[in-house]
Design a protein around this motif. Sequence first.
Motif, PDB file in Angstrom:
ATOM      1  N   THR A   1       0.856  -1.182   0.000  1.00 36.10           N
ATOM      2  CA  THR A   1       0.000   0.000   0.000  1.00 36.10           C
ATOM      3  C   THR A   1       0.895   1.236   0.000  1.00 36.10           C
ATOM      4  N   GLN A   2       0.276   2.409  -0.185  1.00 38.40           N
ATOM      5  CA  GLN A   2       1.076   3.633  -0.265  1.00 38.40           C
ATOM      6  C   GLN A   2       1.850   3.897   1.028  1.00 38.40           C
ATOM      7  N   SER A   3       1.234   3.626   2.175  1.00 43.16           N
ATOM      8  CA  SER A   3       2.005   3.875   3.412  1.00 43.16           C
ATOM      9  C   SER A   3       3.104   2.844   3.586  1.00 43.16           C
ATOM     10  N   GLU A   4       2.890   1.600   3.116  1.00 45.23           N
ATOM     11  CA  GLU A   4       3.964   0.607   3.176  1.00 45.23           C
ATOM     12  C   GLU A   4       5.113   1.004   2.256  1.00 45.23           C
ATOM     13  N   ILE A   5       4.779   1.567   1.092  1.00 44.48           N
ATOM     14  CA  ILE A   5       5.822   2.054   0.185  1.00 44.48           C
ATOM     15  C   ILE A   5       6.602   3.165   0.858  1.00 44.48           C
ATOM     16  N   ALA A   6       5.873   4.087   1.509  1.00 41.96           N
ATOM     17  CA  ALA A   6       6.531   5.210   2.180  1.00 41.96           C
ATOM     18  C   ALA A   6       7.527   4.691   3.216  1.00 41.96           C
ATOM     19  N   ALA A   7       7.099   3.675   3.964  1.00 40.79           N
ATOM     20  CA  ALA A   7       7.991   3.108   4.983  1.00 40.79           C
ATOM     21  C   ALA A   7       9.199   2.451   4.329  1.00 40.79           C
TER      22      ALA A   7
ATOM     23  N   LEU B   1      -7.422   9.438  -7.312  1.00 36.77           N
ATOM     24  CA  LEU B   1      -7.192   8.263  -6.470  1.00 36.77           C
ATOM     25  C   LEU B   1      -7.303   6.965  -7.275  1.00 36.77           C
ATOM     26  N   LEU B   2      -7.879   7.071  -8.466  1.00 40.35           N
ATOM     27  CA  LEU B   2      -8.139   5.855  -9.241  1.00 40.35           C
ATOM     28  C   LEU B   2      -6.884   5.051  -9.578  1.00 40.35           C
ATOM     29  N   PRO B   3      -5.771   5.699  -9.999  1.00 41.66           N
ATOM     30  CA  PRO B   3      -4.596   4.867 -10.315  1.00 41.66           C
ATOM     31  C   PRO B   3      -4.121   4.044  -9.117  1.00 41.66           C
ATOM     32  N   ALA B   4      -4.060   4.677  -7.941  1.00 42.65           N
ATOM     33  CA  ALA B   4      -3.624   3.931  -6.761  1.00 42.65           C
ATOM     34  C   ALA B   4      -4.607   2.809  -6.443  1.00 42.65           C
ATOM     35  N   TYR B   5      -5.896   3.082  -6.666  1.00 45.15           N
ATOM     36  CA  TYR B   5      -6.920   2.068  -6.421  1.00 45.15           C
ATOM     37  C   TYR B   5      -6.737   0.891  -7.355  1.00 45.15           C
ATOM     38  N   ALA B   6      -6.467   1.192  -8.621  1.00 45.01           N
ATOM     39  CA  ALA B   6      -6.260   0.112  -9.591  1.00 45.01           C
ATOM     40  C   ALA B   6      -5.060  -0.744  -9.195  1.00 45.01           C
ATOM     41  N   LEU B   7      -4.038  -0.097  -8.608  1.00 44.18           N
ATOM     42  CA  LEU B   7      -2.840  -0.814  -8.173  1.00 44.18           C
ATOM     43  C   LEU B   7      -3.088  -1.621  -6.909  1.00 44.18           C
TER      44      LEU B   7
ATOM     45  N   ALA C   1      -3.160  -0.107  -4.044  1.00 44.84           N
ATOM     46  CA  ALA C   1      -2.297   0.557  -3.071  1.00 44.84           C
ATOM     47  C   ALA C   1      -3.044   1.589  -2.232  1.00 44.84           C
ATOM     48  N   LEU C   2      -4.329   1.778  -2.524  1.00 45.81           N
ATOM     49  CA  LEU C   2      -5.098   2.773  -1.779  1.00 45.81           C
ATOM     50  C   LEU C   2      -5.550   2.162  -0.452  1.00 45.81           C
ATOM     51  N   GLU C   3      -5.663   2.994   0.580  1.00 47.33           N
ATOM     52  CA  GLU C   3      -6.058   2.438   1.883  1.00 47.33           C
ATOM     53  C   GLU C   3      -6.834   3.476   2.680  1.00 47.33           C
ATOM     54  N   GLY C   4      -7.358   3.043   3.822  1.00 46.13           N
ATOM     55  CA  GLY C   4      -7.957   3.948   4.806  1.00 46.13           C
ATOM     56  C   GLY C   4      -9.153   4.728   4.278  1.00 46.13           C
ATOM     57  N   GLU C   5      -9.224   5.985   4.699  1.00 44.68           N
ATOM     58  CA  GLU C   5     -10.393   6.814   4.401  1.00 44.68           C
ATOM     59  C   GLU C   5     -10.522   7.070   2.900  1.00 44.68           C
ATOM     60  N   GLU C   6      -9.387   7.263   2.214  1.00 42.06           N
ATOM     61  CA  GLU C   6      -9.434   7.508   0.765  1.00 42.06           C
ATOM     62  C   GLU C   6     -10.042   6.301   0.063  1.00 42.06           C
ATOM     63  N   LEU C   7      -9.650   5.099   0.465  1.00 42.81           N
ATOM     64  CA  LEU C   7     -10.186   3.880  -0.132  1.00 42.81           C
ATOM     65  C   LEU C   7     -11.689   3.810   0.083  1.00 42.81           C
ATOM     66  N   ALA C   8     -12.111   4.061   1.320  1.00 43.71           N
ATOM     67  CA  ALA C   8     -13.540   3.971   1.634  1.00 43.71           C
ATOM     68  C   ALA C   8     -14.331   4.978   0.815  1.00 43.71           C
ATOM     69  N   GLU C   9     -13.797   6.204   0.738  1.00 39.28           N
ATOM     70  CA  GLU C   9     -14.517   7.260   0.017  1.00 39.28           C
ATOM     71  C   GLU C   9     -14.651   6.917  -1.472  1.00 39.28           C
ATOM     72  N   LEU C  10     -13.565   6.439  -2.061  1.00 35.31           N
ATOM     73  CA  LEU C  10     -13.615   6.117  -3.489  1.00 35.31           C
ATOM     74  C   LEU C  10     -14.555   4.943  -3.743  1.00 35.31           C
TER      75      LEU C  10
END
Lengths: 188, 265
Positions: free
Chosen positions: A154-160, B15-21, B23-32
Motif C-alpha cells: 500500500t502507499q504507506s507501506e511504500i513510504a515506509a 485516487l483511481l490509479p492507486a486504487y487500480a494498483l 495501493a489505496l487504503e484507509g479513508e481515501e479507499l472507503a470514500e472512493l
Amino acid sequence: MADPSDDLEDVLLVGRIAARDAAAFAAFYDRQASRALGLLLRMLGDRPEAEDVLQEVFLQVWQQADRFRPQRSSPRGWVLLLARSRALDRLRSRQARRRREERTAADRGDDRSEAAGTERLEAEERAERLGSALEGLPGEQRRAIELAFFEGLTQSEIAARVGAPLPTVKSRVLLGMNKLRHAFGAGP
Amino acid sequence: MTTMTDEAHARLGDLLPAYALGALEGEELAELERHLAAGCVACQRELAAWRRDLERLAAEVPEVEPPAAIRASLLARVAAEASPSRPPRRRLGYLAAAAGLLLFLTGATSWLRVSRRAEELAAEAVLLETRLATVSAQLVEAQAAAARLSAAMEVLSAPATRSVVLAALPGAPGARARTFVDPETGRAIFYADHLPPLPPDRTYQLWFIAEGRPVSAGTFAVDDAGQAALDVAEVAPPDRIQAWAVTVEPAGGVPQPTGEMVLKG
C-alpha cells in the motif's frame, strides 16, 4: 501488442473451457502460460515456487472459467491478475514466516536477518534489469509503482520502505501512472 | 443525492490509479469505493482504463517457457472432469453480422432502437444456446459478442463521431461500406455488405491513408450474407485521415497494400 482478434480467440477458448472442453484448456494454456510464468518469476524470484503457483493459477482457470467476464478484462489480463493475486498471497505468507523467524532469531540472539536483507537486495537488482515501459519513468516513480504492483504494498507501506513522506509517495504513484498511460498511448 | 464539485470529483479521480494498483487504503479507499458503488460511470470507465494499463504492464514481463511436466500434470488433472470437445460454431459471426447490418442501415442516429435490438439479439442468442448446449459456454460467447456490440455502440453514440461512406469499385460492384471514427477514443468501426466471398488464400484488408501513407486497420472476412464488421482499436484522428480503402490481399494480410482495391472513400 494485444490484437482484438487474439482477444476474441481467447474469449472463445474460455467459453469452451467453461463447458469443460479439455482441448480448449490445453490451447489456452499454450497461449497464456509463458507470460504468466514470467510474471510469477518476476514477483516471486524463486523458480520452483513460481512453477507451483503457475499450476494453481491454471487449475483456478479450469475451475472458474464460467466467472470470466469479457467486458471487465481480456482473458490474458484475467489470467495475469489471477497470477498476481496468488503470488501476492505467497509473498505475504513469506513475509509472515520471515517475521516469525526473525523474532525467534532475536529471542535466541542469532543474527539471521542478513539472509533476509540479501534477498531484498536481489529483488531490487532484478527490478533494475527489467526492460519495460517502467524504464521510461523517473526512478522514484518507477520504484513506487513496482512496489505496489509486483509486491502488493500500500502507499504507506511504500513510504515506509523507501523512507519518504506519504504525500510524496502518493504524488509519485499518480505521476508515474500518468506517465505509463502516456507511454502506452504513444506506443504501437 | 449530494452534488459534487468538479474539483472534488477530480480529486477522487486522482485516487483511481492507486486504487487500480491496490495501493489505496484507509479513508481515501472507503470514500472512493462509496463513490464507485454510487454508480459514477465516468470513474468506472477511467478505472477500467487504468486496469488495462496495468494489464499491459503485467504483459510486458519476458515470457518464460514452463517445463512440459506442468502442462502434462494439468491436463491429467483436468481430464477427469472434461467433456468431449464440440466443433466450434459461428455464433459470433451470426450475431455480429446481424447487428452490423442493422447498424449500417439505421445509421448513427437511432441508437436507442439499435440498443434494444442488440439486447434482443443477445437475448435470442442466449435462448438458442441454452436450448442446444451447456449454458455457461454460450453465455460467455454471447457476452463477448455483446461486449463488441457495446463497443460499437459507444462509437456510434459518441457526439464527435464522424462517418465516411466508401464506394464500390469495379472489383466488387454493389458493395457498400461505411466507417465510423470516434476522435475522442480513436476507436473506429467498419461495416460492409454485398462483398463477394474470397478464395481461402485471400482476405480483405482495410486501410486508412494518413499523411500520404496507408496504414492497415485490419483484415476481415465476409459471412454467408456477404457482410463484414471490423472493430479497430486505434486509428488516426478523423481530421488526419485522408481516405479509407479496402483491398484484396493474400490471407493473413500484408504491411502495405498490394492487391486490387474494391472499396474507397
